[in-house]
Design a protein around this motif. Structure first.
Motif, PDB file in Angstrom:
ATOM      1  N   GLU A   1      11.454  13.619   5.794  1.00 49.32           N
ATOM      2  CA  GLU A   1      10.811  12.573   6.587  1.00 49.32           C
ATOM      3  C   GLU A   1       9.476  13.054   7.161  1.00 49.32           C
ATOM      4  O   GLU A   1       8.536  12.272   7.306  1.00 49.32           O
ATOM      5  CB  GLU A   1      11.742  12.048   7.691  1.00 49.32           C
TER       6      GLU A   1
ATOM      7  N   LEU B   1      -3.847  11.326   2.368  1.00 52.65           N
ATOM      8  CA  LEU B   1      -3.625  11.243   0.918  1.00 52.65           C
ATOM      9  C   LEU B   1      -4.866  11.699   0.155  1.00 52.65           C
ATOM     10  O   LEU B   1      -4.760  12.367  -0.883  1.00 52.65           O
ATOM     11  CB  LEU B   1      -3.256   9.806   0.518  1.00 52.65           C
TER      12      LEU B   1
ATOM     13  N   LEU C   1       5.058   4.938   2.279  1.00 55.65           N
ATOM     14  CA  LEU C   1       5.422   6.276   2.747  1.00 55.65           C
ATOM     15  C   LEU C   1       5.756   6.251   4.231  1.00 55.65           C
ATOM     16  O   LEU C   1       6.711   6.897   4.683  1.00 55.65           O
ATOM     17  CB  LEU C   1       4.280   7.258   2.458  1.00 55.65           C
ATOM     18  N   HIS C   2       4.985   5.477   4.998  1.00 57.53           N
ATOM     19  CA  HIS C   2       5.283   5.354   6.433  1.00 57.53           C
ATOM     20  C   HIS C   2       6.666   4.731   6.631  1.00 57.53           C
ATOM     21  O   HIS C   2       7.458   5.185   7.471  1.00 57.53           O
ATOM     22  CB  HIS C   2       4.223   4.510   7.133  1.00 57.53           C
TER      23      HIS C   2
ATOM     24  N   VAL D   1      12.044  10.073  -4.095  1.00 57.54           N
ATOM     25  CA  VAL D   1      12.402  10.071  -2.672  1.00 57.54           C
ATOM     26  C   VAL D   1      13.926  10.103  -2.528  1.00 57.54           C
ATOM     27  O   VAL D   1      14.471  10.872  -1.728  1.00 57.54           O
ATOM     28  CB  VAL D   1      11.803   8.851  -1.947  1.00 57.54           C
TER      29      VAL D   1
ATOM     30  N   ARG E   1       0.842  -1.201   0.000  1.00 54.67           N
ATOM     31  CA  ARG E   1       0.000   0.000   0.000  1.00 54.67           C
ATOM     32  C   ARG E   1       0.877   1.250   0.000  1.00 54.67           C
ATOM     33  O   ARG E   1       1.892   1.310   0.697  1.00 54.67           O
ATOM     34  CB  ARG E   1      -0.881   0.041   1.255  1.00 54.67           C
ATOM     35  N   LEU E   2       0.451   2.237  -0.743  1.00 50.77           N
ATOM     36  CA  LEU E   2       1.205   3.488  -0.822  1.00 50.77           C
ATOM     37  C   LEU E   2       1.438   4.096   0.555  1.00 50.77           C
ATOM     38  O   LEU E   2       2.549   4.533   0.883  1.00 50.77           O
ATOM     39  CB  LEU E   2       0.449   4.479  -1.717  1.00 50.77           C
ATOM     40  N   GLU E   3       0.406   4.124   1.384  1.00 49.21           N
ATOM     41  CA  GLU E   3       0.566   4.750   2.698  1.00 49.21           C
ATOM     42  C   GLU E   3       1.565   3.980   3.565  1.00 49.21           C
ATOM     43  O   GLU E   3       2.277   4.596   4.376  1.00 49.21           O
ATOM     44  CB  GLU E   3      -0.793   4.915   3.401  1.00 49.21           C
TER      45      GLU E   3
ATOM     46  N   LEU F   1       8.508  14.923  -6.273  1.00 46.79           N
ATOM     47  CA  LEU F   1       8.009  13.966  -5.276  1.00 46.79           C
ATOM     48  C   LEU F   1       6.484  14.014  -5.151  1.00 46.79           C
ATOM     49  O   LEU F   1       5.825  12.968  -5.191  1.00 46.79           O
ATOM     50  CB  LEU F   1       8.661  14.246  -3.912  1.00 46.79           C
TER      51      LEU F   1
ATOM     52  N   GLN G   1      -3.100   3.406  -7.358  1.00 49.28           N
ATOM     53  CA  GLN G   1      -3.622   2.488  -6.339  1.00 49.28           C
ATOM     54  C   GLN G   1      -5.158   2.431  -6.398  1.00 49.28           C
ATOM     55  O   GLN G   1      -5.758   1.362  -6.314  1.00 49.28           O
ATOM     56  CB  GLN G   1      -3.150   2.934  -4.955  1.00 49.28           C
TER      57      GLN G   1
ATOM     58  N   LEU H   1      15.478   6.186   5.814  1.00 47.65           N
ATOM     59  CA  LEU H   1      15.883   6.810   4.543  1.00 47.65           C
ATOM     60  C   LEU H   1      17.354   6.563   4.260  1.00 47.65           C
ATOM     61  O   LEU H   1      17.756   6.332   3.121  1.00 47.65           O
ATOM     62  CB  LEU H   1      15.592   8.320   4.570  1.00 47.65           C
TER      63      LEU H   1
ATOM     64  N   LEU I   1       9.167   4.912   4.786  1.00 50.77           N
ATOM     65  CA  LEU I   1      10.226   5.847   4.379  1.00 50.77           C
ATOM     66  C   LEU I   1      10.279   7.095   5.265  1.00 50.77           C
ATOM     67  O   LEU I   1      11.216   7.896   5.150  1.00 50.77           O
ATOM     68  CB  LEU I   1      10.007   6.261   2.918  1.00 50.77           C
ATOM     69  N   ALA I   2       9.313   7.261   6.146  1.00 50.67           N
ATOM     70  CA  ALA I   2       9.165   8.515   6.900  1.00 50.67           C
ATOM     71  C   ALA I   2      10.028   8.547   8.159  1.00 50.67           C
ATOM     72  O   ALA I   2       9.538   8.845   9.256  1.00 50.67           O
ATOM     73  CB  ALA I   2       7.693   8.733   7.250  1.00 50.67           C
ATOM     74  N   ASP I   3      11.276   8.256   7.997  1.00 50.71           N
ATOM     75  CA  ASP I   3      12.190   8.216   9.148  1.00 50.71           C
ATOM     76  C   ASP I   3      13.612   8.413   8.624  1.00 50.71           C
ATOM     77  O   ASP I   3      13.992   7.773   7.632  1.00 50.71           O
ATOM     78  CB  ASP I   3      12.069   6.860   9.842  1.00 50.71           C
ATOM     79  N   PRO I   4      14.400   9.256   9.278  1.00 51.95           N
ATOM     80  CA  PRO I   4      15.737   9.536   8.739  1.00 51.95           C
ATOM     81  C   PRO I   4      16.652   8.313   8.698  1.00 51.95           C
ATOM     82  O   PRO I   4      17.450   8.172   7.757  1.00 51.95           O
ATOM     83  CB  PRO I   4      16.292  10.616   9.678  1.00 51.95           C
TER      84      PRO I   4
ATOM     85  N   LEU J   1       6.937  12.925   4.268  1.00 52.35           N
ATOM     86  CA  LEU J   1       6.531  11.531   4.032  1.00 52.35           C
ATOM     87  C   LEU J   1       5.600  11.045   5.142  1.00 52.35           C
ATOM     88  O   LEU J   1       4.606  10.360   4.883  1.00 52.35           O
ATOM     89  CB  LEU J   1       7.765  10.628   3.928  1.00 52.35           C
ATOM     90  N   HIS J   2       5.910  11.422   6.376  1.00 47.66           N
ATOM     91  CA  HIS J   2       5.020  11.049   7.488  1.00 47.66           C
ATOM     92  C   HIS J   2       3.644  11.670   7.290  1.00 47.66           C
ATOM     93  O   HIS J   2       2.609  11.009   7.489  1.00 47.66           O
ATOM     94  CB  HIS J   2       5.616  11.505   8.822  1.00 47.66           C
TER      95      HIS J   2
ATOM     96  N   ALA K   1       1.662   9.721   4.871  1.00 52.06           N
ATOM     97  CA  ALA K   1       1.582   8.276   5.107  1.00 52.06           C
ATOM     98  C   ALA K   1       0.277   7.861   5.774  1.00 52.06           C
ATOM     99  O   ALA K   1       0.282   7.141   6.775  1.00 52.06           O
ATOM    100  CB  ALA K   1       2.777   7.823   5.944  1.00 52.06           C
ATOM    101  N   ASP K   2      -0.821   8.304   5.227  1.00 50.64           N
ATOM    102  CA  ASP K   2      -2.122   7.988   5.806  1.00 50.64           C
ATOM    103  C   ASP K   2      -3.171   8.116   4.703  1.00 50.64           C
ATOM    104  O   ASP K   2      -3.146   9.095   3.952  1.00 50.64           O
ATOM    105  CB  ASP K   2      -2.423   8.980   6.934  1.00 50.64           C
TER     106      ASP K   2
END
Lengths: 117, 117
Positions: free
Chosen positions: B21, B33, A24-25, A102, A19-21, B98, B109, A33, A27-30, B24-25, B28-29
Motif C-alpha cells: 500500500e 510517476l 493507484l491512489h 496488484v 487515470r492511472l494515478e 508490478l 496513458q 486492497l 488501491l493504496a490502502d490496506p 502504491l501510495h 499515486a501521483d
C-alpha cells in the motif's frame, strides 16, 4: 425490501476518464486492497455488507466511494443496497496486467506475513 | 564541490518493511510517476536536479521523500547532491511484475493523451 432497480445512479468516470494515478491512489490502502481482493475472488456483484472489514460503516462507505471515483469498481443500486463489481475490463484495457500484479502482490504480502488478506 | 561520499545517511525501509500500500501510495501521483518513469529509462543514479518537473524545489524534495519512504527509490548522498535509483530488485522480489505494469500504464496513458510522460 424491494429488489427493483432504483433510478438513482452513482457517478462513475467513463473508461477514458480513468487515470492511472487515481487507480493507484484508490488501491493504496490496506482496507481497499482487501475489498478489491475479495471482489476479484468472488467475481460477482457484492453488497457492501458482504465485506467483513475492521472499520466503521461510514469508513467503509468512504472506501467504496474512493474505489468508485478512481474507476476501480462499479456501484449500482439494487433496492436500497449497492452492488459492487470490479471494472476489470476497463482496467485491463487501460493498464494491461496492472490489476493482476496488484492482486499477486496482495497475496504475496499476506503469505510473507503469514496472515489473512 | 566535493565528490566524496558524505557519511550522512537517509532513512530507507528495509526490503521486508516495504508495504504494497505504501508503494502504491508513492506511485499515486503524476509527478512521482514521471520521476519513476525517467529513472527506469535512465537506469543509473540521477541527481534530483536532473529532473525537469513542473513543481517547486521544495515540492520536488517532498516527492522524492515519499518515493524513498515508500521503498520505491534509494537516495544516497554524493557530496551535497542526492543520487536517486529505483529499488527495482527489491520491488520485483516483493511484488513481481508490478513496477513493469505501472510503467507500461504510464506509457499507455501518455500515448492515449498524445502527450509526453
Amino acid at each position: 425490501m424491494t429488489t427493483t432497480t432504483s433510478p438513482r445512479e452513482l457517478e462513475h468516470p467513463e473508461r477514458d476518464q480513468i487515470r492511472l494515478e487515481a487507480v493507484l491512489h484508490a488501491l493504496a490502502d490496506p482496507v481497499r486492497l482487501q475489498i478489491v481482493w475479495e471482489m476479484a475472488r468472488e467475481g460477482v456483484g457484492l453488497s457492501c455488507s458482504y465485506f467483513d472489514l475492521p472499520v466503521t460503516k461510514s469508513t467503509t462507505t468512504h472506501h467504496f466511494r474512493v474505489l468508485r471515483e478512481g474507476g476501480v469498481i462499479q456501484q449500482t443500486y439494487r433496492g436500497t443496497a449497492k452492488l459492487n463489481s470490479l471494472r476489470r475490463d476497463d482496467l485491463d484495457a487501460l493498464f494491461p496486467g496492472l490489476l493482476d500484479k496488484v492482486l499477486t502482490g496482495v497475496a504475496a504480502q499476506a503469505a510473507r506475513e503469514g496472515g489473512a488478506i
